[in-house]
Scaffold this motif. Structure first.
Motif, PDB file in Angstrom:
ATOM      1  N   ARG A 261      -3.476  -7.536   6.815  1.00 55.89           N
ATOM      2  CA  ARG A 261      -2.856  -6.413   6.116  1.00 55.89           C
ATOM      3  C   ARG A 261      -2.747  -6.757   4.635  1.00 55.89           C
ATOM      4  O   ARG A 261      -3.082  -7.870   4.231  1.00 55.89           O
ATOM      5  N   ILE A 262      -2.277  -5.783   3.865  1.00 58.42           N
ATOM      6  CA  ILE A 262      -2.039  -6.044   2.452  1.00 58.42           C
ATOM      7  C   ILE A 262      -0.746  -6.842   2.330  1.00 58.42           C
ATOM      8  O   ILE A 262       0.256  -6.504   2.953  1.00 58.42           O
ATOM      9  N   VAL A 263      -0.794  -7.898   1.551  1.00 62.16           N
ATOM     10  CA  VAL A 263       0.412  -8.673   1.336  1.00 62.16           C
ATOM     11  C   VAL A 263       0.722  -8.638  -0.156  1.00 62.16           C
ATOM     12  O   VAL A 263      -0.123  -8.964  -0.984  1.00 62.16           O
ATOM     13  N   SER A 311       2.695  -5.413   3.540  1.00 61.42           N
ATOM     14  CA  SER A 311       3.829  -6.261   3.851  1.00 61.42           C
ATOM     15  C   SER A 311       4.373  -6.814   2.536  1.00 61.42           C
ATOM     16  O   SER A 311       3.626  -7.318   1.701  1.00 61.42           O
ATOM     17  N   LEU A 312       5.666  -6.676   2.344  1.00 58.81           N
ATOM     18  CA  LEU A 312       6.295  -7.209   1.143  1.00 58.81           C
ATOM     19  C   LEU A 312       6.716  -8.634   1.461  1.00 58.81           C
ATOM     20  O   LEU A 312       7.467  -8.874   2.397  1.00 58.81           O
ATOM     21  N   LEU A 341       4.979   0.193   5.920  1.00 58.99           N
ATOM     22  CA  LEU A 341       5.550  -0.888   5.116  1.00 58.99           C
ATOM     23  C   LEU A 341       6.236  -1.854   6.053  1.00 58.99           C
ATOM     24  O   LEU A 341       6.894  -1.446   6.988  1.00 58.99           O
ATOM     25  N   SER A 342       6.101  -3.123   5.797  1.00 55.43           N
ATOM     26  CA  SER A 342       6.898  -4.042   6.594  1.00 55.43           C
ATOM     27  C   SER A 342       7.525  -5.110   5.713  1.00 55.43           C
ATOM     28  O   SER A 342       6.973  -5.504   4.696  1.00 55.43           O
ATOM     29  N   LEU A 343       8.696  -5.510   6.109  1.00 51.22           N
ATOM     30  CA  LEU A 343       9.437  -6.539   5.387  1.00 51.22           C
ATOM     31  C   LEU A 343       9.590  -7.715   6.340  1.00 51.22           C
ATOM     32  O   LEU A 343      10.246  -7.580   7.359  1.00 51.22           O
ATOM     33  N   PRO A 344       8.988  -8.834   6.038  1.00 50.05           N
ATOM     34  CA  PRO A 344       9.028  -9.910   7.014  1.00 50.05           C
ATOM     35  C   PRO A 344      10.380 -10.604   7.119  1.00 50.05           C
ATOM     36  O   PRO A 344      10.973 -10.667   8.181  1.00 50.05           O
ATOM     37  N   ARG A 363       6.875   2.434  10.273  1.00 50.86           N
ATOM     38  CA  ARG A 363       6.582   1.564  11.402  1.00 50.86           C
ATOM     39  C   ARG A 363       7.697   0.545  11.570  1.00 50.86           C
ATOM     40  O   ARG A 363       8.181  -0.022  10.598  1.00 50.86           O
ATOM     41  N   ALA A 364       8.083   0.326  12.784  1.00 49.07           N
ATOM     42  CA  ALA A 364       9.151  -0.632  13.028  1.00 49.07           C
ATOM     43  C   ALA A 364       8.582  -2.043  13.039  1.00 49.07           C
ATOM     44  O   ALA A 364       7.540  -2.294  13.597  1.00 49.07           O
TER      45      ALA A 364
END
Ligand code: SF4
Lengths: 621, 231
Positions: A261-263, A311-312, A341-344, A363-364
């Motif tokens: 994914r995009i990071v 992903s941030l 969007l995801s926040l790790p 997205r969860a």
């Protein structure tokens, strides 16, 4: 692709041949004739892991931006492929050109974790390159190492010509430029080149420093062989993070990788200062990017990659001062394009219900918190500044948001830890379960609270660098104590293999004498130690035994505060005095404010640059 | 939300060669999905909980085989410019996967019934005589064990001979070339791997020695009559 070797034949016999083909969209192909420096960038683990590493993506792009340099990718072939390569006499090759690694000018290894060391040697062997730097003549590539483990690379120092300390996106290009310049001027020899390189800030040439030892086995001193090279190697940092190079394009793997994914690197470093965390110290000072730059990068990358997830990424994302602005800007277009969007990594304390709602609107992603310790006293000692209230609030927000699974990360074996702290982990988990049942609009069903417990590993350049790791017996005892305390079926308990953590601890705080053990391990065919199916603790113990090395000397011994540490040759920006201060505070259960609240005077601000929270060097606190 | 009927059906004929031959069908799907985004070709997304772009492929190519003629149907928001789609996709695809033609389909994907494959076999005991042995092998029943969902064991034995037509075998001094039309309908799909397995089973040609290997290329596809070129 079979014009060089009969790869076609062997790829039919291995699992996941897509790991070895190269040819992905976005790979960079250059005209060999016009290239002055060929750089093989090796990741000592599988393709799927290596391709996911943001650092590699950045350096690949940064090096290839220079028209004189061609950087190619190399990964460790899995065991089945290695067998085929040996059988058919195929040396390790780079993915783009399929040329043997041995033919390159420079071979770089990124050292992300200590357990990759055996794989590094394994890859040198597959390349037909002698392991020891001293055995390699002019016909072999210069072997350079970088990444977090380079901060204490002593255990592998004998195998490398040079290390790049700190952030490489500018430094590595300079290094290659020096190489090209010396080659072109005609006066090049490896020895002269390394001597020159040792004068560039951030480059450590281990062969130019002699190490002597005391009778008790501790390091006595490091002596530079020349007067014109530094006595301490200071790490490099990127001064202006907004202006630094960030790739506009990723190589798009054909096969699924770990982070496909995009990071976006929101900021580098961490303003917190947890006392066990090496990343939080070596990347100091923390530097953030502006939301405008991040949004621009995200858009460009979306257009150039076509990924549907962004992903941030950073050590503690919710501390980013402009997180609201950034997510606003991103959501303006991502929703429309069905990009998630995801926040790790989330911190419990600054986790806002709103932020979570906004992110899950697309997205969860899994919900994880890292309290690290079960009791507040210990959390204070390790400077993990979150309290139970924060954790409960965050969990409640998650439950109200419709989730019923939470994952909590802990560590065991931390300095000052008692039995009460271990049992506190279970209590905390149980309280989270209670919190779930007290949440009125919770989802249906039973919650799952997973507690994942790692073993503490003392790491160089942390306040706990002097502390010993608990012995195997102690660690196992603690793990069992916790296991027996858990009775609630909603709590799932995972723990790390203490054997692995011990070997990691040996190499983390190791010195040059460990190279003997690594060379022996290579001889016995060790590789992929980070993989359960490959790691063999007993074999490691017998290797140490054979080499007359006592692993406890490195892992389980408390290092003296006045001792010369193997990594004292490196200056990571943060002062030893600061680490000592922090250590003593830990033993008094005293917390230190994070950089956002006030400067604790760690010294990293002397490195300069546009630091997000540091006072400038002139205004000494 | 634009309804699916407003989109126009478009067929892509593409090649998958070189390094891409080791890319599985699933991975090909992912590669194409991102390529459509990069090429800014607006294709129809499925509705529902997890919307995703809808790509319908002809029967998957077996792993390790190259092809000059794979087919993919998509729905694109009009106005549709076939040439432009081809051009922008090719710029955004790896070199080893390239679009050959973009057009409005006049056939169903199921109408594709036969595929012509070329096999190039490099092995140590190659000779005119071996080529003749292979030739006669291809003219007699060949029993292959294949996976199936129909039997309990998950395996079944089939004779692949009825699924093979107009095969030729030539030894050109360097390698043995087989050209054969294999049935590739939904009901009877003859995987080119079966031929390779038959070579091992009946003639002990197993490509285990150093320097031994083979290549498989799907050249062209036909309709049910095995004559009319499918497109
Ligand atoms: S100098 Fe102060 S603000 Fe900067 S990283 Fe160190 S402690 Fe934090």
């Amino acid at each position: 692709m079979n014009e060089k070797y009969n790869i076609d034949g062997i790829l039919r016999k291995v699992l996941k041949p897509g790991r070895y083909t190269g040819g992905e969209y976005g790979q960079i192909i250059k005209d060999k004739e016009k290239i002055k420096c060929r750089f093989a960038f090796a990741f000592p683990d599988t393709y799927e892991i290596g391709m996911s590493n943001l650092g590699v993506r950045i350096l690949y792009g940064a090096l290839n931006k220079n028209e004189n340099i061609w950087c190619e990718r190399v990964y460790a072939p899995w065991i089945d492929m290695q067998q085929q390569m040996k059988k058919h006499n195929i040396p390790l090759y780079a993915h783009e050109s399929m040329d043997p690694v041995r033919k390159f000018d420079i071979l770089g290894f990124t050292l992300q974790y200590e357990l990759c060391y055996s794989t590094v040697l394994n890859m040198l062997e597959l390349s037909d390159i002698p392991l020891y730097a001293k055995d390699r003549g002019e016909e072999y590539p210069i072997v350079i190492g970088g990444g977090p483990c380079a901060y204490n690379a002593e255990p592998v120092a004998d195998f490398f010509d040079v290390f790049s300390i700190g952030e490489g996106e500018e430094a590595l290009v300079e290094f290659c430029e020096l190489y090209i310049k010396m080659k072109e001027s005609g006066g090049y020899t490896k020895e002269k080149f390394l001597h020159e390189a040792a004068k560039i800030e951030g480059f450590y040439v281990p062969s130019l420093y002699d190490v002597s030892y005391n009778d008790d086995g501790t390091v006595k001193e490091y002596t530079p062989k020349y007067d014109d090279i530094p006595t301490k190697i200071r790490k490099r940092i990127i001064k202006d993070f907004d202006k630094t190079y960030f790739p506009e394009q990723f190589v798009m793997p054909y096969i699924e990788t770990v982070h496909d994914r995009i990071v976006l690197e929101v900021y580098r470093g961490c303003p917190r200062g947890c006392r066990f965390c090496q990343a939080g110290m070596i990347y100091r000072p923390a530097r953030a990017k502006s939301p405008e730059v991040l949004n621009r990068d995200a858009k460009t990358l979306y257009e150039n990659t076509g990924y549907d997830e962004i992903s941030l990424c950073s050590l503690s994302i919710s501390d980013y001062p402009h997180i609201r602005e950034l997510t606003d800007k991103l959501l303006e277009w991502t929703d429309d394009k069905m990009v998630g969007l995801s926040l790790p990594s989330m911190r419990a304390d600054s986790f806002s219900r709103e932020l979570m709602k906004r992110v899950s609107s697309v997205r969860a992603s899994g919900l994880t918190f890292a309290p690290e310790a079960g009791m507040q006293r210990l959390r204070d000692a390790i400077n993990k500044n979150i309290c139970e209230k924060d954790i409960f609030e965050a969990c409640r927000a998650a439950f109200e948001g419709g989730r019923n699974q939470v994952k909590l990360y802990f560590m065991c074996g931390l300095p000052t830890e008692t039995e009460e702290d271990i049992l506190g982990i279970e209590k905390l988990a149980r309280a989270v379960v209670d919190e779930y049942y007290q949440t009125e609009n919770r989802p249906k069903g039973r919650p799952t609270v997973t507690i994942s417990v790692a073993c503490f590993i003392p790491k160089p350049f942390t306040p706990f660098q002097w502390d010993r790791q608990s012995t195997m017996e102690e660690l196992v005892e603690k793990q069992q104590l916790l296991a027996s305390a858990i009775t609630d079926r909603s709590i799932k308990y995972n723990y790390h293999d203490a054997n692995v953590s011990r070997i990691e601890a040996v190499f983390a705080r190791g010195d040059r004498r460990l190279s003997k053990a690594l060379a022996k391990a290579a001889e016995y065919g060790f590789k992929f130690d980070a993989w359960d199916e490959c790691f063999d603790y007993d074999k490691w113990l017998s290797v140490f035994d054979e080499c007359g090395i006592d692993p406890s000397f490195y892992a389980n011994r408390e290092f003296g505060e006045d001792e010369v540490l193997p990594w004292d040759i490196i200056d990571c920006g943060v002062s030893k005095e600061f680490f000592l201060r922090e250590r003593h505070k830990a033993y008094n259960d005293t917390v230190t404010e994070n950089c956002m609240k006030s400067c604790a005077g760690c010294g990293a601000n002397k490195l300069g640059g546009e630091c997000t929270w540091c006072p400038s060097t002139n205004t000494k606190k | 939300m634009v309804s699916v009927n407003e989109y126009e059906k478009v067929r892509l004929e593409f090649s998958k060669t070189g390094r891409a031959k080791f890319i599985s069908h699933l991975d090909l799907n992912r590669t194409l999905r991102t390529a459509f985004v990069r090429a800014k070709v607006a294709i129809w997304f499925t509705n529902g909980f997890n919307p995703h772009p809808k790509l319908v492929f002809s029967l998957p190519l077996s792993l390790g085989a190259e092809s000059m003629c794979e087919f993919l149907d998509i729905r694109v928001l009009p106005p549709v410019d076939h040439e432009k789609i081809k051009e922008s996709l090719n710029k955004n695809l790896p070199d080893d996967i390239q679009i050959k033609r973009v057009y409005k389909p006049k056939t169903k994907l199921e109408d594709l019934c036969w595929s012509r494959y070329t096999f190039k076999l490099y092995f140590n005991s190659m000779s005119e005589e071996k080529a003749n042995e292979i030739k006669s092998m291809l003219e007699n029943p060949m029993i292959i064990t294949k996976r199936t969902k129909k039997t309990k064991s998950g395996l079944t034995d089939i004779d692949i001979l009825p699924g093979i037509r107009s095969s030729t075998v030539v030894f050109d001094g360097e390698c043995v070339n087989i050209s054969a039309d294999l049935e590739s309908s939904v009901d009877n799909y003859i995987n080119p791997d079966y031929i390779i397995r038959a070579l091992d089973k009946y003639l002990n040609i197993d490509f285990e020695q150093s320097g031994e290997y083979y290549t498989v290329m799907k050249e062209v596809t036909f309709k049910k009559d095995c004559k009319t070129v499918y497109q």
